[in-house]
Motif scaffolding. Structure first.
Motif, short mmCIF file in Angstrom:
data_model
loop_
_atom_site.label_atom_id
_atom_site.label_comp_id
_atom_site.label_asym_id
_atom_site.label_seq_id
_atom_site.Cartn_x
_atom_site.Cartn_y
_atom_site.Cartn_z
N LEU A 37 0.82 -1.22 0.00
CA LEU A 37 0.00 0.00 0.00
C LEU A 37 0.85 1.27 0.00
O LEU A 37 0.52 2.25 -0.67
N LEU A 38 1.93 1.26 0.76
CA LEU A 38 2.75 2.47 0.89
C LEU A 38 3.66 2.70 -0.30
O LEU A 38 4.13 3.82 -0.52
N LYS A 39 3.90 1.65 -1.08
CA LYS A 39 4.71 1.82 -2.29
C LYS A 39 4.06 2.86 -3.21
O LYS A 39 4.74 3.66 -3.83
N GLU A 40 2.73 2.86 -3.24
CA GLU A 40 1.98 3.84 -4.05
C GLU A 40 2.27 5.27 -3.58
O GLU A 40 2.18 6.21 -4.38
N LEU A 41 2.58 5.44 -2.30
CA LEU A 41 2.86 6.76 -1.74
C LEU A 41 4.34 7.10 -1.76
O LEU A 41 4.74 8.22 -1.41
N GLY A 42 5.18 6.13 -2.07
CA GLY A 42 6.62 6.33 -2.06
C GLY A 42 7.19 6.37 -0.65
O GLY A 42 8.22 6.99 -0.42
N TYR A 48 6.07 6.30 6.97
CA TYR A 48 4.62 6.52 7.11
C TYR A 48 4.28 6.86 8.56
O TYR A 48 3.50 7.79 8.81
N LEU A 49 4.87 6.14 9.51
CA LEU A 49 4.61 6.43 10.92
C LEU A 49 5.06 7.85 11.28
O LEU A 49 4.35 8.57 12.00
N VAL A 50 6.22 8.26 10.78
CA VAL A 50 6.69 9.63 11.02
C VAL A 50 5.67 10.63 10.47
O VAL A 50 5.29 11.59 11.15
N MET A 51 5.23 10.40 9.25
CA MET A 51 4.28 11.32 8.63
C MET A 51 2.95 11.33 9.40
O MET A 51 2.35 12.40 9.56
N LEU A 52 2.50 10.19 9.90
CA LEU A 52 1.26 10.17 10.70
C LEU A 52 1.38 11.11 11.89
O LEU A 52 0.46 11.88 12.18
N VAL A 53 2.50 11.04 12.60
CA VAL A 53 2.69 11.89 13.78
C VAL A 53 2.75 13.36 13.37
O VAL A 53 2.13 14.22 14.01
N LEU A 54 3.44 13.66 12.28
CA LEU A 54 3.55 15.05 11.84
C LEU A 54 2.21 15.58 11.31
O LEU A 54 1.89 16.74 11.52
N TRP A 55 1.43 14.75 10.65
CA TRP A 55 0.11 15.19 10.21
C TRP A 55 -0.79 15.48 11.40
O TRP A 55 -1.62 16.37 11.36
N GLU A 56 -0.61 14.74 12.46
CA GLU A 56 -1.42 14.92 13.66
C GLU A 56 -0.96 16.12 14.49
O GLU A 56 -1.79 16.87 15.01
N HIS A 57 0.34 16.30 14.63
CA HIS A 57 0.87 17.30 15.57
C HIS A 57 1.54 18.50 14.91
O HIS A 57 1.85 19.47 15.60
N GLY A 58 1.82 18.45 13.62
CA GLY A 58 2.51 19.57 12.97
C GLY A 58 3.99 19.55 13.33
O GLY A 58 4.62 18.51 13.36
N VAL A 103 11.14 19.39 13.40
CA VAL A 103 10.78 18.84 12.08
C VAL A 103 9.31 19.16 11.84
O VAL A 103 8.50 19.14 12.77
N ARG A 104 9.01 19.50 10.61
CA ARG A 104 7.62 19.80 10.24
C ARG A 104 7.38 19.30 8.81
O ARG A 104 8.32 19.22 8.00
N PRO A 105 6.13 18.98 8.50
CA PRO A 105 5.83 18.57 7.13
C PRO A 105 5.89 19.77 6.19
O PRO A 105 5.53 20.89 6.57
N THR A 106 6.35 19.56 4.98
CA THR A 106 6.34 20.59 3.95
C THR A 106 4.95 20.60 3.32
O THR A 106 4.09 19.76 3.64
N GLU A 107 4.73 21.51 2.39
CA GLU A 107 3.45 21.54 1.66
C GLU A 107 3.24 20.21 0.93
O GLU A 107 2.14 19.66 0.93
N GLU A 108 4.31 19.70 0.34
CA GLU A 108 4.23 18.41 -0.36
C GLU A 108 3.90 17.29 0.63
O GLU A 108 3.10 16.39 0.34
N GLY A 109 4.51 17.35 1.81
CA GLY A 109 4.23 16.36 2.85
C GLY A 109 2.79 16.43 3.33
O GLY A 109 2.15 15.40 3.56
N LEU A 110 2.27 17.64 3.46
CA LEU A 110 0.86 17.80 3.86
C LEU A 110 -0.08 17.30 2.78
O LEU A 110 -1.11 16.68 3.07
N ALA A 111 0.27 17.54 1.52
CA ALA A 111 -0.56 17.08 0.41
C ALA A 111 -0.61 15.55 0.34
O ALA A 111 -1.61 14.97 -0.08
N LEU A 112 0.47 14.90 0.76
CA LEU A 112 0.53 13.44 0.74
C LEU A 112 -0.53 12.82 1.66
O LEU A 112 -0.98 11.70 1.45
#
Length: 152
Positions: A37-42, A48-58, A103-112
């Motif tokens: 599943l995550l291969k589709e997201l690169g 993915y776990l890192v991004m989950l935390v950053l999407w939740e907390h900024g 560390v914070r998500p970029t615009e591209e990271g938020l769009a993901l």
């Protein structure tokens, strides 16, 4: 005179009696599903776990991110470097404390995040469990983790 072998139901040294083996086997099976599943997201599963935390907390200090993920900075730093190279996160050293990095998500990271929205539903479908069963299992695993953390 030799003693008879214990019955399979009471031989606690049998592999099929080990909870750690069942948890490890389930974890490996999850890893395989996530990998597809995550291969589709690169992303890899740890990314993915890192991004989950950053999407939740900024924006978070790396130390706090590690606490959420139960990872030390030695493990987290290479993950963050790869995510930064991919343009999904931005790391910045604190002006107040040179040892601290945020560390914070970029615009591209938020769009993901939009693309990732289907992952939990697809994982739930793959488990064959209903929502209540998933919530109960997660609660029991959280309880198990707390119990083991307080043991040693």
């Amino acid at each position: 005179m030799t003693t008879p072998p214990p019955s399979p139901a009471t031989d606690w040294l049998r592999l099929d009696q080990q909870i750690c083996f069942s948890l490890n086997a389930a974890s490996r099976a999850f890893g395989g599903v996530y990998r597809v599943l995550l291969k589709e997201l690169g992303l890899t599963y740890p990314q993915y776990l890192v991004m989950l935390v950053l999407w939740e907390h900024g924006e978070l200090p790396v130390k706090k991110l590690g606490e959420h993920l139960r990872l030390d900075s030695g493990t987290l730093s290479p993950l963050l470097k790869r995510l930064e190279t991919a343009g999904l996160v931005h790391r910045e050293r604190s002006a107040q404390d040179e040892r601290s990095v945020t560390v914070r998500p970029t615009e591209e990271g938020l769009a993901l995040r939009e693309q990732a929205a289907e992952v939990p539903r697809r994982i739930a479908t793959a488990t064959g469990l209903n929502l209540k069963e998933i919530q109960d299992l997660r609660a029991r695993l959280d309880h198990l983790t707390r119990a083991l953390d307080s043991t040693y």
